[in-house]
Design a protein around this motif. Structure first.
Motif, short mmCIF file in Angstrom:
data_model
loop_
_atom_site.label_atom_id
_atom_site.label_comp_id
_atom_site.label_asym_id
_atom_site.label_seq_id
_atom_site.Cartn_x
_atom_site.Cartn_y
_atom_site.Cartn_z
N SER A 155 1.20 7.24 -5.20
CA SER A 155 2.15 6.77 -4.29
C SER A 155 2.70 7.91 -3.49
O SER A 155 3.26 7.51 -2.40
CB SER A 155 3.38 6.08 -4.80
OG SER A 155 3.84 6.53 -5.72
N THR A 156 2.57 9.22 -3.70
CA THR A 156 3.14 10.14 -2.81
C THR A 156 2.09 10.68 -2.23
O THR A 156 2.59 11.48 -1.19
CB THR A 156 3.63 11.36 -3.93
OG1 THR A 156 2.45 11.76 -4.58
CG2 THR A 156 4.66 10.85 -5.11
N CYS A 157 0.75 10.26 -2.21
CA CYS A 157 -0.32 10.77 -1.39
C CYS A 157 -0.43 10.27 0.05
O CYS A 157 -0.07 8.85 0.10
CB CYS A 157 -1.66 10.52 -2.12
SG CYS A 157 -1.78 11.46 -3.68
N GLN A 158 -0.69 11.16 0.97
CA GLN A 158 -0.70 10.48 2.48
C GLN A 158 -2.14 9.84 2.44
O GLN A 158 -3.21 10.50 2.02
CB GLN A 158 -0.55 11.84 3.33
CG GLN A 158 -0.68 11.52 4.88
CD GLN A 158 -0.60 12.51 5.71
OE1 GLN A 158 -0.38 13.82 5.32
NE2 GLN A 158 -0.22 12.14 6.85
N ARG A 159 -2.14 8.81 3.20
CA ARG A 159 -3.22 8.24 3.53
C ARG A 159 -3.82 8.62 4.83
O ARG A 159 -3.13 8.66 5.89
CB ARG A 159 -3.31 6.62 3.52
CG ARG A 159 -4.51 5.92 3.88
CD ARG A 159 -4.32 4.43 3.67
NE ARG A 159 -4.33 4.19 2.42
CZ ARG A 159 -4.00 3.01 1.68
NH1 ARG A 159 -4.35 1.82 2.64
NH2 ARG A 159 -4.29 2.75 0.42
N ILE A 160 -5.05 9.24 4.92
CA ILE A 160 -5.75 9.56 6.00
C ILE A 160 -6.82 8.57 6.81
O ILE A 160 -7.15 8.75 7.97
CB ILE A 160 -6.37 10.97 5.82
CG1 ILE A 160 -7.43 10.72 5.12
CG2 ILE A 160 -5.45 12.09 5.48
CD1 ILE A 160 -8.46 12.13 5.08
N GLY A 161 -7.13 7.79 6.16
CA GLY A 161 -7.98 6.38 6.60
C GLY A 161 -8.61 5.69 5.45
O GLY A 161 -8.23 6.10 4.21
N ILE A 162 -9.44 4.96 5.79
CA ILE A 162 -10.19 4.08 5.00
C ILE A 162 -11.91 4.39 4.98
O ILE A 162 -12.38 4.62 6.18
CB ILE A 162 -9.86 2.61 5.38
CG1 ILE A 162 -8.49 2.25 5.26
CG2 ILE A 162 -10.71 1.56 4.44
CD1 ILE A 162 -8.30 0.89 5.64
#
Length: 349
Positions: free
Chosen positions: A81-88
């Motif tokens: 939950s602390t990780c940044q999402r950069i895409g799918i």
């Protein structure tokens, strides 16, 4: 008064935490690589339920929880939950998995053959010292071992029921869906669900509290490339490789609304090598989406509300463990109700 109580509570909590880490400090002496390599199925279970593909972090979580795997999944999901999402990433095609194990109990002779791969299914499970079972394993390479599903021939003949794909894909890590649940959300909940819960619900159906008794059409373990569209070049690039398990189970033939008779199937997919979980997931998928003509329609494994809200291990553990928190007022209220009821009964004798 409140300040003193809070300060005292913080000290007690810190002492409790220190005591906990003192009691499991031997776990810190275990090399993380040893956990990753030697307890690989535990690592895969934690990755799957923690909803984060990282064998290294899963190994660290297992050490931090001293082998409590559900707690380890909690650690991993909290980190996620602390990780940044950069895409799918691109959707994975399970027929492009480089398989190291592929079996089918629906068909004996399948294209590519039955590949037993790594399994102790056929071992007499006595705890004995066996230094070497086989001196040399059969030479094997997964490099070009890409096989069509054993159900592919039926699919090519349009004999397999196909469910409609969601127009918009849900993301349960952002918003938990409300009923009626989109299929994409259901599959995500199942994929990161707790293995024991999933097995329990699936077992209710095959045991008699439902009527799904499937056959494994295609169960495969293997590796798949993780492809991603580069944000600058817009080209498709490989960013990693995943170990995964997928399972297709075959149910019964069912008459469709258009009059065609087709085979119902269930699908299971999860991170790592998790055969039992993948099979259980496919049974639940079969139960949930093919209950229309089934006497199991009203049973546990065919109830969306039952599955969606009870299959998650971290949720279940969190709710169960919340009973350890103070419930003084609640219990005092219960006692008062009991006293009043007892007095009422006595007065009206």
């Amino acid at each position: 008064m409140g300040y003193v109580a809070i300060k005292g509570g913080e000290d007690a909590i810190n002492n409790s935490l220190n005591f906990y880490y003192e009691s499991i400090n031997k776990a810190e002496q275990i090399n993380t690589k040893d956990v990753q390599n030697g307890l690989c199925y535990a690592v895969d279970k934690v990755m799957s339920e923690g909803s984060l593909y990282s064998k290294k972090l899963a190994s660290v979580a297992i050490k931090k929880s001293a082998g409590d795997l559900l707690n380890a999944a909690f650690f991993l999901r909290a980190h996620r939950s602390t990780c940044q999402r950069i895409g799918i990433a691109k959707t994975i095609d399970v027929e492009k998995i480089r398989v190291i194990r592929r079996i089918s109990s629906a068909f004996k002779d399948i294209k590519g053959g039955q590949i037993l791969g790594p399994s102790n299914d056929y071992e007499v499970k006595l705890i004995l010292e066996k230094k070497v079972l086989l001196k040399e394993s059969e030479g094997f390479s997964d490099k070009d071992n890409i096989l069509l599903s054993a159900l592919a021939p039926l699919r090519q003949r349009n004999l397999v029921k196909k469910l409609k794909a969601d127009v918009e894909i849900s993301d349960i890590t952002r918003v938990f869906p409300e009923a009626p649940y989109p299929r994409s959300a259901v599959m995500q909940v199942l994929s990161r669900g707790e293995s024991g819960s999933m097995l329990g619900f699936a077992y209710t159906s095959i045991r008699g509290f439902g009527d799904v008794h499937p056959t494994i059409g295609d169960l495969r373990l293997g590796y798949t490339d993780l492809m991603f569209t580069h944000p600058f070049t817009k080209k498709e690039v490989k960013v990693g490789e995943l170990e995964v398990t997928s399972c297709e189970t075959a149910g019964m033939f069912e008459k469709q609304d258009n009059g065609e008779v087709q085979l119902t199937t269930g699908f299971g997919f999860c991170f790592g090598f998790n055969e039992t979980k993948s099979i259980s997931m496919s049974i639940l998928d079969l139960s949930l989406y093919n209950a229309k003509h089934s006497v199991g329609e009203k049973e546990f494994a065919s109830d969306f509300e039952m599955i969606m809200h009870h299959i998650d291990g971290v949720d279940s553990m969190g709710f169960t463990n919340h009973f350890k928190l103070p419930h003084y007022v609640t219990f005092q209220a219960d006692l008062q109700v009991f006293a009043n009821a007892a007095k009422f009964a006595k007065d009206n004798k």
